[in-house]
Design an enzyme around this catalytic site. Sequence first.
Site, PDB file in Angstrom:
ATOM      1  N   ASP A  62       0.848  -1.186   0.000  1.00  0.00           N
ATOM      2  CA  ASP A  62       0.000   0.000   0.000  1.00  0.00           C
ATOM      3  C   ASP A  62       0.884   1.236   0.000  1.00  0.00           C
ATOM      4  OD1 ASP A  62      -1.939   2.020   0.824  1.00  0.00           O
ATOM      5  OD2 ASP A  62      -3.202   0.301   1.328  1.00  0.00           O
ATOM      6  N   ALA A  86      -2.891   5.636  -7.155  1.00  0.00           N
ATOM      7  CA  ALA A  86      -3.506   6.851  -6.604  1.00  0.00           C
ATOM      8  C   ALA A  86      -4.991   6.610  -6.370  1.00  0.00           C
ATOM      9  CB  ALA A  86      -3.366   8.022  -7.587  1.00  0.00           C
ATOM     10  N   THR A 129      -0.722  15.205 -13.776  1.00  0.00           N
ATOM     11  CA  THR A 129      -2.026  15.246 -14.457  1.00  0.00           C
ATOM     12  C   THR A 129      -2.400  16.651 -14.918  1.00  0.00           C
ATOM     13  OG1 THR A 129      -4.410  15.155 -13.986  1.00  0.00           O
ATOM     14  CG2 THR A 129      -2.987  15.329 -12.091  1.00  0.00           C
ATOM     15  N   GLU A 131      -5.098  17.912 -14.421  1.00  0.00           N
ATOM     16  CA  GLU A 131      -5.895  18.507 -13.342  1.00  0.00           C
ATOM     17  C   GLU A 131      -5.085  19.528 -12.537  1.00  0.00           C
ATOM     18  OE1 GLU A 131      -9.170  18.427 -12.207  1.00  0.00           O
ATOM     19  OE2 GLU A 131      -9.548  17.587 -14.165  1.00  0.00           O
ATOM     20  N   TYR A 153      -8.230  16.092  -5.296  1.00  0.00           N
ATOM     21  CA  TYR A 153      -7.357  15.199  -6.073  1.00  0.00           C
ATOM     22  C   TYR A 153      -6.206  16.001  -6.682  1.00  0.00           C
ATOM     23  CZ  TYR A 153      -5.804  12.732 -10.281  1.00  0.00           C
ATOM     24  OH  TYR A 153      -5.032  12.167 -11.273  1.00  0.00           O
ATOM     25  N   LYS A 157      -2.142  15.805  -6.136  1.00  0.00           N
ATOM     26  CA  LYS A 157      -1.209  15.613  -7.257  1.00  0.00           C
ATOM     27  C   LYS A 157      -0.197  16.772  -7.326  1.00  0.00           C
ATOM     28  CE  LYS A 157      -2.097  11.756  -9.574  1.00  0.00           C
ATOM     29  NZ  LYS A 157      -1.085  10.695  -9.768  1.00  0.00           N
ATOM     30  N   HIS A 183      -6.806  10.087 -20.595  1.00  0.00           N
ATOM     31  CA  HIS A 183      -6.449   8.998 -21.506  1.00  0.00           C
ATOM     32  C   HIS A 183      -7.297   7.787 -21.162  1.00  0.00           C
ATOM     33  CE1 HIS A 183      -3.740   9.418 -18.125  1.00  0.00           C
ATOM     34  NE2 HIS A 183      -3.552   8.108 -18.123  1.00  0.00           N
TER      35      HIS A 183
HETATM   36  P1  GDR Z   1     -11.442  13.629 -15.109  1.00  0.00           P
HETATM   37  O1  GDR Z   1     -12.194  12.376 -15.777  1.00  0.00           O
HETATM   38  O2  GDR Z   1     -12.155  14.128 -13.911  1.00  0.00           O
HETATM   39  O3  GDR Z   1     -11.157  14.621 -16.180  1.00  0.00           O
HETATM   40  O4  GDR Z   1     -10.090  12.972 -14.597  1.00  0.00           O
HETATM   41  P2  GDR Z   1     -13.737  11.973 -15.828  1.00  0.00           P
HETATM   42  O5  GDR Z   1     -13.870  11.054 -16.976  1.00  0.00           O
HETATM   43  O6  GDR Z   1     -14.245  11.518 -14.504  1.00  0.00           O
HETATM   44  O7  GDR Z   1     -14.478  13.364 -16.147  1.00  0.00           O
HETATM   45  C1  GDR Z   1     -14.267  14.049 -17.384  1.00  0.00           C
HETATM   46  C2  GDR Z   1     -15.273  15.184 -17.506  1.00  0.00           C
HETATM   47  O8  GDR Z   1     -16.577  14.626 -17.706  1.00  0.00           O
HETATM   48  C3  GDR Z   1     -17.506  15.354 -16.903  1.00  0.00           C
HETATM   49  N1  GDR Z   1     -18.682  14.513 -16.651  1.00  0.00           N
HETATM   50  C4  GDR Z   1     -18.698  13.350 -15.958  1.00  0.00           C
HETATM   51  N2  GDR Z   1     -17.682  12.658 -15.367  1.00  0.00           N
HETATM   52  C5  GDR Z   1     -17.999  11.499 -14.756  1.00  0.00           C
HETATM   53  N3  GDR Z   1     -17.040  10.767 -14.178  1.00  0.00           N
HETATM   54  N4  GDR Z   1     -19.294  11.020 -14.714  1.00  0.00           N
HETATM   55  C6  GDR Z   1     -20.335  11.686 -15.299  1.00  0.00           C
HETATM   56  O9  GDR Z   1     -21.493  11.249 -15.273  1.00  0.00           O
HETATM   57  C7  GDR Z   1     -20.008  12.910 -15.959  1.00  0.00           C
HETATM   58  N5  GDR Z   1     -20.762  13.816 -16.654  1.00  0.00           N
HETATM   59  C8  GDR Z   1     -19.955  14.771 -17.070  1.00  0.00           C
HETATM   60  C9  GDR Z   1     -16.707  15.711 -15.643  1.00  0.00           C
HETATM   61  O10 GDR Z   1     -17.353  16.781 -14.942  1.00  0.00           O
HETATM   62  C10 GDR Z   1     -15.368  16.074 -16.259  1.00  0.00           C
HETATM   63  O11 GDR Z   1     -15.374  17.409 -16.668  1.00  0.00           O
HETATM   64  C11 GDR Z   1      -9.423  11.929 -15.290  1.00  0.00           C
HETATM   65  C12 GDR Z   1      -8.873  10.972 -14.220  1.00  0.00           C
HETATM   66  O12 GDR Z   1      -8.317   9.845 -14.861  1.00  0.00           O
HETATM   67  C13 GDR Z   1      -7.798  11.652 -13.407  1.00  0.00           C
HETATM   68  O13 GDR Z   1      -7.232  10.713 -12.505  1.00  0.00           O
HETATM   69  C14 GDR Z   1      -6.719  12.169 -14.369  1.00  0.00           C
HETATM   70  O14 GDR Z   1      -5.725  12.823 -13.631  1.00  0.00           O
HETATM   71  C15 GDR Z   1      -7.340  13.119 -15.386  1.00  0.00           C
HETATM   72  O15 GDR Z   1      -8.377  12.442 -16.086  1.00  0.00           O
HETATM   73  C16 GDR Z   1      -6.322  13.596 -16.401  1.00  0.00           C
END
Ligand code: GDR
Length: 343
Positions: A62, A86, A129, A131, A153, A157, A183
């Site tokens: 861990d 992470a 990232t 982010e 998060y 990071k 990705h």
């Molecule tokens: P992210 O990925 O937060 O960018 O981080 P995610 O796919 O969760 O969200 C991308 C965008 O989509 C919008 N969104 C939603 N997201 C999720 N999860 N579920 C929903 O229903 C939804 N509707 C809209 C979010 O608001 C956001 O804007 C990912 C992760 O892999 C991180 O760990 C990494 O560091 C970054 O990508 C680069």
Amino acid sequence: MATKTKTKSAFITGITGQDGSYLAEFLLKKNYKIYGLLRRKSDPTLGNFDHSRKHLNLLYGDLADQACINMYLAKYQPDEIYNLGAQSHVHESWHQPLATADQTGMGALRIFEAVRNLCPQSRVYQASTSELFGETREVPQDEETQIRPANPYAAAKALAHFDAQIYRRSFGLFISTGILFNHESPRRSPDFVSRKISLAVAALKLGLHKNIPLGESGQSVLNHQGKLELGNLDAKRDWGYAADYVEAMWMMLRHTEPDDFVVATGKVHTVRQLCQAAFSATGLKWQDHVVINPQWVRPTETGPLVGDYKKIRSTLGWKPKTTFKQLVEMMVTADLKRLRQLR
Ligand code: GDR
């Protein structure tokens, strides 16, 4: 007489995740000996990754446990360390801010400390990232863009990112960071929007009303009315293919010196466009199937996040190979195949 090259070894945290699995497969092809750190859980399966497990040395441990990290790094003295482990779900980080800080931020620092004291010759890749750029107004973002985290998060990071730079400069360690933009792949967890959408599209296309696959936070990917519930459709991201990106990680550790590199496609799309591409790949209209649920809207949104990858292209010769359309179609096709087997 040909000289025999020494087998290289790599220690990968987060090996069961999407990136860990692609990276391990990539390194296995290069004949690496691989040590993978994974957390103990009651389910012993490794999902997509089960087929390669016999070639790996899997170690229970861990990132929260300094003694365990020290023990493994002292014992195996890996040539390369990839810190991919992470708590990586942005939305969840508002619910688990302390656990996120511990695993995502302090976890990296524990690795750096172990390297400093026990294996200073190891080369380290730290998963940073996009982010980090959170609330920036600069578009696109590159290695010089100001770091402005907008969620727990990203704050965790940022700690890891700054410490990677500080340990590099203060102690002469080889620690490189990859500032990876989003990705995805068929191995992405449904906790993330791309896979949540591709799974829902496949379930709708196949008319699956029983055995509906699980999506984000273990909930069904379709609600009781058979709709896909999403949050902010206007969010803008730069989506690339995870298998392309793990090669960039490896290339960073081949460079003459440690550095920070943005890894991205340079192309921006909204979540709405992602829906459009995924639904239309099977002839469905997204407007007929998507509803907004405020549960998935975040307290603060980041972006538009879009990366300028000119530094890694000119320094290491890396560039993305897979387009947004190819990526989305690949994910939908893979989920159709998977769900057909469930019927
Ligand atoms: P992210 O990925 O937060 O960018 O981080 P995610 O796919 O969760 O969200 C991308 C965008 O989509 C919008 N969104 C939603 N997201 C999720 N999860 N579920 C929903 O229903 C939804 N509707 C809209 C979010 O608001 C956001 O804007 C990912 C992760 O892999 C991180 O760990 C990494 O560091 C970054 O990508 C680069």
